[in-house]
Design an enzyme around this catalytic site. Structure first.
Site, PDB file in Angstrom:
ATOM      1  CG  ASP A 227      -2.150   0.860   1.008  1.00 41.01           C
ATOM      2  OD1 ASP A 227      -3.178   0.633   1.666  1.00 41.01           O
ATOM      3  OD2 ASP A 227      -2.082   1.763   0.151  1.00 41.01           O
TER       4      ASP A 227
HETATM    5  C1  GLC Z   1      -4.256   4.297  -0.277  1.00 42.26           C
HETATM    6  C2  GLC Z   1      -5.149   3.113  -0.082  1.00 42.26           C
HETATM    7  C3  GLC Z   1      -5.071   2.116  -1.202  1.00 42.26           C
HETATM    8  C4  GLC Z   1      -4.826   2.842  -2.510  1.00 42.26           C
HETATM    9  C5  GLC Z   1      -3.454   3.449  -2.430  1.00 42.26           C
HETATM   10  C6  GLC Z   1      -3.128   4.292  -3.676  1.00 42.26           C
HETATM   11  O1  GLC Z   1      -3.714   4.709   0.922  1.00 42.26           O
HETATM   12  O2  GLC Z   1      -5.073   2.419   1.158  1.00 42.26           O
HETATM   13  O3  GLC Z   1      -6.305   1.385  -1.229  1.00 42.26           O
HETATM   14  O4  GLC Z   1      -4.922   1.951  -3.609  1.00 42.26           O
HETATM   15  O5  GLC Z   1      -3.261   4.246  -1.274  1.00 42.26           O
HETATM   16  O6  GLC Z   1      -3.958   5.405  -3.728  1.00 42.26           O
END
Ligand code: GLC
Length: 755
Positions: A227
């Protein structure tokens, strides 16, 4: 793209660089070797495509905003969810995106989680099937997906650091199963690790979850991506199974990998393994044909269809569908400013937005429709708005209250503090329904809200969740009967927050959250407790009715390897066409460990014309009867009796079918030095070995104490006292009657048992 050739030609620095993003949304290219960058983009219900090198919060390119996962889940229609995936992929190809960052399958442990709108269900089987469908839909067009957030990321509070403390059985059965189903059935190109720790280890460096379970057990062959910002130690993450850190650029992280390989603390084979997976992902992305655009109207219409099929009719005294109404009071700002998606990384820039009020006007012919705001965009108390609404409602034949839970209450990044609507909204509903009994409440929220203060006073309640850009069309079609609602809740609506399973263990403290409720989340909890809920899992009303008949099984007794088929005839007994979701739950009549009263193991949606009957058949395999047994360290199917529950909701069981499952492989014994008398007597081999020993001890006791068993002076039942005591400890009280010390004696018995 020749992966082997590129891998062989890459320098150590290029390999290390590939394992960290080049920008927020792209992987690192290697022009000299002909390796392009791959583009990734959120999100689960539509594309949030921002141009390269723009910030995380940058407004994205126009894309179709489909209903969010909570509404898609309420359709219980995997084919429809697959078609959403196909449409998102078409838009990804038009915007040069290789991987879509979704679906999210985290379990809805508590309705307070601010991100539940992005997740499917409290039930892992349903969530897994829906996620697999979206993955298959998107990937059918040569665009990848990212199954997220792996794992046990069920709250927003301290999501970057909190330690989820969960026992392995609960982890396996509840928090991993949706991922397992989606991986096995969908083979997503990537899996996104979560921010949080799981039992002390960050999801980004969790060897057990990433290498042993995800890859070793489930056969995942793709890329594990972090993430955004979830990596803490790049070398530990690589060893733990994490291939790609996002976002980039992170030159220091790249250097750390180079240094570790050169210092011999990171095996270059581990790095090569990650690089190969990334090269294969980039190569797959190159295979798809880029397009010049997508059909905005067709995708908008699909978004409307999905929303209409997911809307759940929770209450209806007969006022719906509206017909022949001439004076309608539309109240609530979300009738004009539709609340159709959630806050955070999934937030879309829609191609267009259907305004509920306009869509209603277009379908109510000559009716006179008034509108007023009802409640403000913020939390302010506005009695003036209530006064205006009351006047308009009193003058109308029916009042339609469009109530949306504001994003300052629920969103990615923060959890709710209660299940309540705003005070203004509650006061508004009560005041309007007090003067207009023909009041319909239409909800736009990401997760269950409390309704106890007002639901008895209204005629109907329509749950439209976060309905996507075309939700205004869907609501109007359901209210007017153009669409017969067929949505079923994929989560329980509790009466009160304190009734919820996680209430005593939420949101955690001192850096950790304990999943003290274990397996018992959602309906599993309310069933076991026999607790009342506002609206149960699997519930939803229709404008027609359905009868179930002739429920039957392919065999009353079956072998685990053969599975069993359940069939039932469903008849539309009403006057309008409709769709019904047949649900199949499994109840285990007796198991070695505690189990939920029932668990969803199959479902099917069927469309029926008035008077039409169709047969629905659902097949159950051995896994549908299995559970994770910590002593065995695996899923086990215990032979014995089960009841198959054919149901229209988790509390509306239409048929109970008793079956007996036999197993082709007897379970190995798990007796050990600490096993209790009860466990020895429950184990077929253990019981056979122990019976003569117990008989000999009883005879010796009679010789010593006469017919009694020596417990007269204790005033208790000796067997009840000892049955849950380790055998070796019981034997200590009769050591004299044994040929050798109890420890050695029990060790001998264990030796005789075939494992
Ligand atoms: C965010 C989310 C994830 C997302 C990523 C990119 O913090 O937790 O679901 O795909 O960052 O935006």
């Amino acid at each position: 793209m020749d992966v082997d050739k590129i891998l062989a030609g890459m320098t150590l620095e290029e390999k290390a660089a590939l394992c960290t993003g080049d920008t927020a949304w792209t992987t690192t290219p290697v022009e000299r070797l002909g390796l392009p960058a791959a583009v990734v983009s959120d999100g689960p219900h539509g594309l949030r495509r921002t141009p390269e090198n723009t910030g995380l919060g940058q407004r994205s390119l126009p894309a179709t905003c489909f209903p969010t996962a909570s509404l898609q889940a309420s359709t219980w229609n995997t084919a429809l969810v697959r078609s959403v995936g196909e449409a998102i992929a078409e838009e990804a190809l038009a915007m040069d995106v290789n991987v879509v960052l979704g679906p999210g399958v985290n379990m809805k442990r508590s309705p307070l989680c601010g991100r539940n709108f992005e997740y499917y269900s409290e039930d892992p089987f349903l969530a897994g099937q829906l996620a697999a469908a979206l993955i298959q839909g998107i990937q059918s067009r040569g665009v990848g997906t990212s199954l997220k957030h792996y794992a046990a990321n069920n709250q927003e509070f301290q999501r970057f650091s909190i330690d989820t403390r969960v026992d392995e059985r609960t982890l396996r059965e509840i928090y991993l199963t949706a991922f397992e189903i989606a991986v096995r059935q969908g083979q997503p190109w990537t899996v996104m690790c979560s921010y949080n720790k799981i039992n002390g280890t960050y999801g980004s460096e969790h060897d057990f979850l990433l290498n042993q379970v995800l890859r070793g057990e489930w056969g995942f062959e793709g890329v594990v991506v972090s993430d955004w910002g979830a990596v803490h130690n790049r070398v530990a993450a690589l060893k733990g199974g994490l291939d790609l850190e996002m976002p980039g650029p992170k030159p220091l992280r790249v250097q750390a990998v180079v240094d570790a390989v050169q210092a011999g603390t990171l095996d270059v084979a581990v790095l090569d393994r990650a690089v190969r997976r990334l090269l294969e992902m980039v190569a797959k992305g190159q295979g798809a044909q880029r397009t010049q655009g997508f059909d905005i109207e067709a995708h908008h219409a699909l978004a409307a269809r999905v929303a209409a099929e997911g809307i759940v009719l929770l209450k209806n005294d007969g006022i719906l569908p509206l017909c022949g109404v001439e004076r309608v009071a539309v109240i609530g700002r979300s009738a004009e400013q539709p609340h159709y998606q959630g806050g955070g990384s999934s937030h879309i820039n829609p191609t267009k937005v259907a305004v509920p009020l306009e869509e209603l006007r277009a379908r109510l012919g000559q009716a006179s429709i008034t509108y007023c705001e009802g409640y403000p965009a913020d939390a302010a108390a506005r009695p003036d708005l209530i006064g205006e609404a009351v006047a308009q409602a009193a003058a109308a034949e029916v009042a339609l209250l469009y109530i949306a839970l504001p994003s300052y209450i629920e969103s990615e990044g923060y959890d709710r503090q209660s299940l309540d609507l705003t005070e203004q909204q509650v006061a508004l509903i009560k005041a309007v329904s007090a003067v207009q009994p023909r009041t319909v409440v239409i909800l736009n929220n990401g997760a269950p809200v409390a309704m106890g203060e007002w639901i008895d006073g209204v005629a109907a309640v329509v749950e439209a969740y976060m309905m996507g850009q075309a939700g205004g069309v869907a609501i109007a079609e359901v209210l007017t009967g153009a669409v017969n609602p067929s949505g079923k809740l994929a989560e329980t609506f509790p009466e009160a927050l304190e009734d919820t399973p996680a209430y005593l263990n939420w949101p955690g403290e001192a850096g950790a959250v304990r999943y003290g409720e274990g397996l018992f989340i959602g309906y599993r909890y309310y069933d076991k407790k026999g607790a009342r809920v506002l609206f149960p899992f699997g519930y939803g009303l229709s404008y027609t009715s359905f009868a179930y008949s002739n429920a039957r099984v392919s065999a009353d007794t079956f072998m685990d390897v053969d599975g069993v088929q359940v069939s039932v005839d469903v008849t539309n007994t009403g006057c309008v066409a409709g769709q019904e979701v047949v649900q199949l739950y499994v109840h285990d009549c007796q198991a070695d460990l505690v189990r939920p009263e029932k668990e969803l193991k199959g479902f099917a949606k069927v469309a029926l014309e008035p008077g039409e009957t169709r047969t629905v058949t659902i097949t159950l395999d051995a896994r549908a009867f299995s559970y994770w047994h910590p002593d065995h360290g695996r899923w086990i199917a215990e032979p014995g009796d089960f009841t198959l529950l054919v149901a229209a909701s988790s509390v509306d069981v239409r048929a109970c079918l008793p079956v007996t499952m036999q197993v082709s492989q007897p379970l190995p014994s798990v007796l050990d030095m600490e096993s209790t008398m009860r466990e020895w007597l429950a184990d077929p081999q253990g019981k056979a070995l122990l019976a003569p020993v117990l008989e000999e001890m009883a005879a010796a006791s009679r010789r010593l104490f006469g017919e009694g068993d020596g417990s007269e002076g204790l005033g208790l039942n000796i067997m009840d006292m000892f049955v849950d005591t380790p055998l070796v400890s019981v034997l200590e009280f009769r050591a004299g009657a044994l040929p050798k010390p109890p420890e050695a004696f029990v060790a001998d018995l264990l030796q005789q048992i075939r494992r």
